[in-house]
Write a protein that holds these residues in place. Structure first.
Motif, PDB file in Angstrom:
ATOM      1  N   ILE A 142     124.644  64.193  42.730  1.00 12.15           N
ATOM      2  CA  ILE A 142     125.523  64.096  41.553  1.00 12.15           C
ATOM      3  C   ILE A 142     126.354  65.374  41.423  1.00 12.15           C
ATOM      4  N   ALA A 143     125.715  66.509  41.621  1.00 11.29           N
ATOM      5  CA  ALA A 143     126.431  67.789  41.507  1.00 11.29           C
ATOM      6  C   ALA A 143     127.552  67.875  42.549  1.00 11.29           C
ATOM      7  N   PHE A 144     127.278  67.459  43.785  1.00  4.14           N
ATOM      8  CA  PHE A 144     128.313  67.491  44.823  1.00  4.14           C
ATOM      9  C   PHE A 144     129.436  66.501  44.506  1.00  4.14           C
ATOM     10  N   ALA A 145     129.062  65.309  44.065  1.00  2.00           N
ATOM     11  CA  ALA A 145     130.078  64.298  43.732  1.00  2.00           C
ATOM     12  C   ALA A 145     130.921  64.746  42.545  1.00  2.00           C
ATOM     13  N   ARG A 146     130.283  65.369  41.576  1.00  2.70           N
ATOM     14  CA  ARG A 146     131.014  65.873  40.413  1.00  2.70           C
ATOM     15  C   ARG A 146     131.989  66.969  40.812  1.00  2.70           C
ATOM     16  N   GLN A 147     131.571  67.829  41.722  1.00  2.00           N
ATOM     17  CA  GLN A 147     132.460  68.892  42.199  1.00  2.00           C
ATOM     18  C   GLN A 147     133.666  68.293  42.923  1.00  2.00           C
ATOM     19  N   ALA A 148     133.440  67.286  43.746  1.00  2.00           N
ATOM     20  CA  ALA A 148     134.545  66.632  44.452  1.00  2.00           C
ATOM     21  C   ALA A 148     135.499  65.968  43.452  1.00  2.00           C
ATOM     22  N   PHE A 149     134.940  65.335  42.423  1.00  2.00           N
ATOM     23  CA  PHE A 149     135.770  64.706  41.393  1.00  2.00           C
ATOM     24  C   PHE A 149     136.598  65.756  40.661  1.00  2.00           C
ATOM     25  N   ASN A 150     135.947  66.820  40.227  1.00  2.00           N
ATOM     26  CA  ASN A 150     136.661  67.864  39.495  1.00  2.00           C
ATOM     27  C   ASN A 150     137.743  68.519  40.346  1.00  2.00           C
ATOM     28  N   ASP A 151     137.478  68.695  41.645  1.00  2.00           N
ATOM     29  CA  ASP A 151     138.511  69.226  42.546  1.00  2.00           C
ATOM     30  C   ASP A 151     139.696  68.274  42.629  1.00  2.00           C
ATOM     31  N   ALA A 152     139.411  66.985  42.771  1.00  2.00           N
ATOM     32  CA  ALA A 152     140.487  65.991  42.854  1.00  2.00           C
ATOM     33  C   ALA A 152     141.287  65.933  41.553  1.00  2.00           C
TER      34      ALA A 152
END
Length: 197
Positions: A142-152
């Protein structure tokens, strides 16, 4: 005649540039929506693990009914907020609701973990240990996916706010910035122990 051709070429270049702005806005929006879909998958996985955790714990923690009920209610609330967020990822109000629901779930799970510590037999339960391990692994995902979302989202917002895309964003269906998804981190920074002689 040459003046008309130059004018026509300039108009075509401007039209192509405006089309490229539109396409870039669409591409960046699709990128953060896809990134949110990855969060959606991982949060659903977490929400599916929680009832199993509760079921394993129910018998041993029969007089801790309030704690178990709070976890179940918080999980259901977070699941509903996720479903709403999946329909409009990036919308500020909806992202805020998801953040609040996730904070409530994190607090409920923290309370649950504190109660589990009081039950040595339950703590040693192999099934519970496996579920906790899967839950911890899911939290990392979840933390990695959230980081990818926030970057996008950041790329989208930066492009949308820059000039000249900001002139075309609202008319092209991109009226506002997308919201970041930030959860409360319960991990506390541990300080190095002080040693004195």
């Amino acid at each position: 005649m040459t003046g008309f051709v130059i004018f026509l070429v300039a108009v075509v270049i401007i039209i192509l540039y405006v089309i490229s702005i539109y396409n870039q806005l669409v591409k960046l929006k699709n990128r953060f929506q896809n990134a949110f879909a990855q969060i959606d998958v991982q949060l659903k996985r977490r929400y599916d693990l929680i009832p199993n955790l509760i079921d394993v714990s129910k018998q041993a923690m029969s007089h801790e009914r309030e704690t178990l009920q709070e976890v179940i209610e918080a999980r259901n609330m977070a699941h509903s907020a996720l479903q709403e967020a999946a329909s409009s990822p990036g919308e500020p109000k909806i992202m805020q609701q998801l953040q609040k629901a996730e904070a409530r779930l994190q607090n409920a799970m923290s309370g649950f973990n504190v109660v589990v510590e009081a039950y040595p037999d339950l703590k040693a339960n192999q099934t519970l240990m496996q579920l906790n391990e899967e839950l911890a692994s899911t939290e990392n995902r979840i933390a990695f996916a959230r980081q990818a979302f926030n970057d996008a989202v950041m790329f989208y917002n930066t492009y949308r706010q820059s000039f000249p895309p900001i002139l075309f964003a609202a008319p092209f269906g991109h009226p506002m910035d997308a919201a970041l998804l930030e959860f409360e981190d319960k991990a506390k920074i541990q300080q190095a122990p002080k040693v004195s002689f």
